[in-house]
Scaffold this motif. Structure first.
Motif, mmCIF file in Angstrom:
data_model
loop_
_atom_site.group_PDB
_atom_site.id
_atom_site.type_symbol
_atom_site.label_atom_id
_atom_site.label_comp_id
_atom_site.label_asym_id
_atom_site.label_seq_id
_atom_site.Cartn_x
_atom_site.Cartn_y
_atom_site.Cartn_z
ATOM 1 N N UNK A 332 0.855 -1.179 0.000
ATOM 2 C CA UNK A 332 0.000 0.000 0.000
ATOM 3 C C UNK A 332 0.896 1.235 0.000
ATOM 4 N N UNK A 333 0.572 2.156 -0.903
ATOM 5 C CA UNK A 333 1.274 3.437 -0.925
ATOM 6 C C UNK A 333 0.275 4.532 -0.586
ATOM 7 N N UNK A 334 0.764 5.658 -0.141
ATOM 8 C CA UNK A 334 -0.071 6.815 0.199
ATOM 9 C C UNK A 334 0.187 7.888 -0.850
ATOM 10 N N UNK A 335 -0.881 8.277 -1.564
ATOM 11 C CA UNK A 335 -0.713 9.248 -2.657
ATOM 12 C C UNK A 335 -0.700 10.672 -2.118
ATOM 13 N N UNK A 336 -0.716 11.650 -3.021
ATOM 14 C CA UNK A 336 -0.656 13.048 -2.614
ATOM 15 C C UNK A 336 -1.862 13.517 -1.837
ATOM 16 N N UNK A 337 -2.993 12.841 -2.000
ATOM 17 C CA UNK A 337 -4.205 13.206 -1.267
ATOM 18 C C UNK A 337 -4.331 12.429 0.036
ATOM 19 N N UNK A 338 -3.246 11.764 0.430
ATOM 20 C CA UNK A 338 -3.224 10.957 1.664
ATOM 21 C C UNK A 338 -4.253 9.831 1.638
ATOM 22 N N UNK A 339 -4.422 9.250 0.483
ATOM 23 C CA UNK A 339 -5.309 8.106 0.349
ATOM 24 C C UNK A 339 -4.474 6.853 0.043
ATOM 25 N N UNK A 340 -4.881 5.720 0.614
ATOM 26 C CA UNK A 340 -4.160 4.463 0.418
ATOM 27 C C UNK A 340 -4.481 3.888 -0.948
ATOM 28 N N UNK A 341 -3.472 3.385 -1.620
ATOM 29 C CA UNK A 341 -3.644 2.776 -2.939
ATOM 30 C C UNK A 341 -2.826 1.500 -3.013
ATOM 31 N N UNK A 342 -3.414 0.471 -3.568
ATOM 32 C CA UNK A 342 -2.704 -0.803 -3.729
ATOM 33 C C UNK A 342 -1.737 -0.701 -4.904
ATOM 34 N N UNK A 343 -0.547 -1.279 -4.724
ATOM 35 C CA UNK A 343 0.451 -1.312 -5.798
ATOM 36 C C UNK A 343 1.031 -2.732 -5.869
ATOM 37 N N UNK A 344 0.802 -3.425 -6.973
ATOM 38 C CA UNK A 344 1.376 -4.759 -7.171
ATOM 39 C C UNK A 344 2.878 -4.639 -7.404
ATOM 40 N N UNK A 345 3.656 -5.547 -6.799
ATOM 41 C CA UNK A 345 5.117 -5.489 -6.903
ATOM 42 C C UNK A 345 5.665 -6.881 -7.191
ATOM 43 N N UNK A 346 6.895 -6.893 -7.669
ATOM 44 C CA UNK A 346 7.663 -8.128 -7.836
ATOM 45 C C UNK A 346 8.798 -8.118 -6.825
ATOM 46 N N UNK A 347 8.925 -9.198 -6.094
ATOM 47 C CA UNK A 347 9.948 -9.275 -5.058
ATOM 48 C C UNK A 347 11.155 -10.054 -5.546
ATOM 49 N N UNK A 348 12.309 -9.709 -4.974
ATOM 50 C CA UNK A 348 13.564 -10.394 -5.260
ATOM 51 C C UNK A 348 14.094 -11.083 -4.023
ATOM 52 N N UNK A 349 15.414 -11.212 -3.901
ATOM 53 C CA UNK A 349 15.999 -11.893 -2.750
ATOM 54 C C UNK A 349 15.672 -11.184 -1.435
ATOM 55 N N UNK A 350 15.519 -11.969 -0.389
ATOM 56 C CA UNK A 350 15.299 -11.450 0.960
ATOM 57 C C UNK A 350 16.631 -11.487 1.704
ATOM 58 N N UNK A 351 17.065 -10.349 2.220
ATOM 59 C CA UNK A 351 18.335 -10.236 2.935
ATOM 60 C C UNK A 351 18.080 -9.730 4.340
ATOM 61 N N UNK A 352 19.164 -9.497 5.080
ATOM 62 C CA UNK A 352 19.030 -8.942 6.424
ATOM 63 C C UNK A 352 18.460 -7.527 6.395
ATOM 64 N N UNK A 353 18.615 -6.828 5.269
ATOM 65 C CA UNK A 353 18.115 -5.469 5.153
ATOM 66 C C UNK A 353 16.636 -5.418 4.798
ATOM 67 N N UNK A 354 16.051 -6.521 4.369
ATOM 68 C CA UNK A 354 14.644 -6.539 4.012
ATOM 69 C C UNK A 354 14.402 -7.276 2.709
ATOM 70 N N UNK A 355 13.271 -6.925 2.078
ATOM 71 C CA UNK A 355 12.866 -7.563 0.820
ATOM 72 C C UNK A 355 13.202 -6.622 -0.320
ATOM 73 N N UNK A 356 13.920 -7.133 -1.321
ATOM 74 C CA UNK A 356 14.223 -6.313 -2.484
ATOM 75 C C UNK A 356 13.028 -6.341 -3.436
ATOM 76 N N UNK A 357 12.705 -5.184 -3.993
ATOM 77 C CA UNK A 357 11.574 -5.031 -4.906
ATOM 78 C C UNK A 357 12.133 -4.833 -6.311
ATOM 79 N N UNK A 358 11.921 -5.832 -7.150
ATOM 80 C CA UNK A 358 12.489 -5.780 -8.502
ATOM 81 C C UNK A 358 11.542 -5.170 -9.519
ATOM 82 N N UNK A 359 10.302 -4.943 -9.156
ATOM 83 C CA UNK A 359 9.354 -4.336 -10.081
ATOM 84 C C UNK A 359 8.159 -3.774 -9.351
#
Length: 389
Positions: A332-359
């Motif tokens: 979920x991202x928050x747009x300029x009007x402070x409204x929640x919007x769903x955003x589909x993503x592609x995930x990559x490798x999971x590391x100690x820093x978190x989840x990498x987003x490849x798309x």
């Protein structure tokens, strides 16, 4: 008598100057007042809630923590398992005719130099043969000396006519044959000495002795098989089994970290060879990871490896920010009007820093860190920005 006294008591409870109210009328008045108060409270609450949602006021919007992830350099790691082995293993056996082993001079775990004797074989018979050949050389040399002397005397007499040219040619041939027999005897002696030298079992190159399979008193021959195994220069490797799609993503020189089973210590290495073929039964190939010698690395042992196949610059998110459903991964991202919007993503490798987003993300969006599962698309929220780590 009792009824009249009861009425008399209720009448006595009335305030001075007031007429006593009938009991039924008082109860009805109390109920009406209570109903009016409840209706008024409900009207006030509903009117206030309606006013808040219509204006979209921040007082009613839930607060959510958001993050602008930016972009980070992430290594693409491939996990693999395999066995440890010598990078170049040298099996050592009997090079000569063999015989009875008299001494074994090395043990597994020792370092040896090139040509160093590992074990000796009895050579008493071969030594006598060499001495016999040495004596034959002396006999042949004596014959050659005599033939040369006779040829020299014949040449001195040929001028006076006492010896014919045919005799000279015959004596020359005899001299040459004697000299040839000397060379043959010398060659036979050299051959015997070389054969005797091959009786000793020697290291073909410098390295680390891995195994020993011979004992003093044992009869060995060319058919005895491998007596010693040596790791050339002590170099080791891990033979990692990988799926063909993972193998295709790697290259020679890729960095790797190898951890033997049962140990916490890891060892750095790099791929020095990739299998040119894929096993048709398992659909896997082998990546050979070169390792420096260390006593903790034991050939034949099992190990795991993390191989870095490359790097890319992508957004990184905490695992709590990435959700999934039947459609796949999303945030979920928050747009300029402070409204929640769903955003589909592609995930990559999971590391100690978190989840990498490849798309799906550029890294500049405000992404909901947590509580995304409780939001609905289009819902107004109050974002609280969290600094990216």
């Amino acid at each position: 008598m009792n009824y009249e006294s009861g009425n008399y008591e209720r009448e006595q409870l009335a305030l001075p100057g007031e007429a006593a109210a009938p009991p039924g009328r008082a109860r009805r008045a109390a109920v009406v007042v209570a109903i009016v108060l409840v209706l008024g409270l409900l009207f006030f609450v509903m009117g206030h809630k309606k006013h808040g949602t219509a204006d979209g006021g921040p007082a009613q919007a839930p607060s959510v923590t958001v993050i602008a992830p930016g972009r980070q350099v992430v290594d693409h790691a491939v996990q693999a398992t395999g066995t440890l082995a010598a990078r170049r293993e040298m099996p050592v056996g009997v090079a000569g005719e063999g015989g009875r082993v008299t001494r074994v001079l090395v043990e597994p775990g020792q370092w040896v130099a090139a040509g160093q004797v590992l074990a000796t074989v009895d050579r008493s018979v071969q030594t006598q043969t060499a001495e016999s050949l040495a004596a034959q050389i002396k006999v042949a040399q004596a014959d050659a000396t005599l033939a040369q002397s006779e040829l020299d005397r014949a040449k001195a007499l040929v001028a006076n006519g006492f010896v014919s040219k045919a005799d000279i040619e015959s004596k020359t041939a005899t001299r040459d044959a004697a000299a040839a027999r000397v060379r043959v005897a010398q060659a036979q002696l050299a051959q015997q000495r070389a054969t005797n030298g091959r009786l000793d079992i020697r290291a073909p190159a410098a390295g680390l002795v891995l195994t020993r399979q011979v004992e003093a008193g044992q009869i060995v021959s060319a058919g005895s098989g491998v007596l010693f195994r040596i790791a050339m220069a002590g170099e080791l490797e891990m033979r990692a089994s990988l799926a063909e799609q993972d193998l295709a993503a790697l290259h020679v020189g890729a960095r790797a970290t190898v951890t033997p089973v049962g140990q916490t210590q890891s060892f750095a290495g790099q791929i020095w060879q990739l299998a040119p073929v894929i096993d048709p039964a398992t659909r896997q190939g082998v990546a050979r990871i070169a390792l420096r010698y260390d006593p903790a690395l034991r050939p034949g042992g099992f190990a795991t490896a993390q191989i870095v196949g490359g790097a890319s610059t992508v957004p990184m998110l905490p695992e709590s920010a990435v959700l999934s459903d039947a459609r796949g991964n999303y945030v979920y991202i928050v747009d300029g009007a402070n409204k929640a919007a769903r955003r589909d993503v592609k995930t990559g490798p999971v590391t100690d820093q978190g989840v990498s987003i490849t798309g799906g993300l550029s890294g500049t969006e405000r992404v909901v860190v947590a509580a995304g599962a409780f939001l609905a698309p289009g819902q107004t929220v109050k974002p609280v920005l969290q600094k990216a780590g």
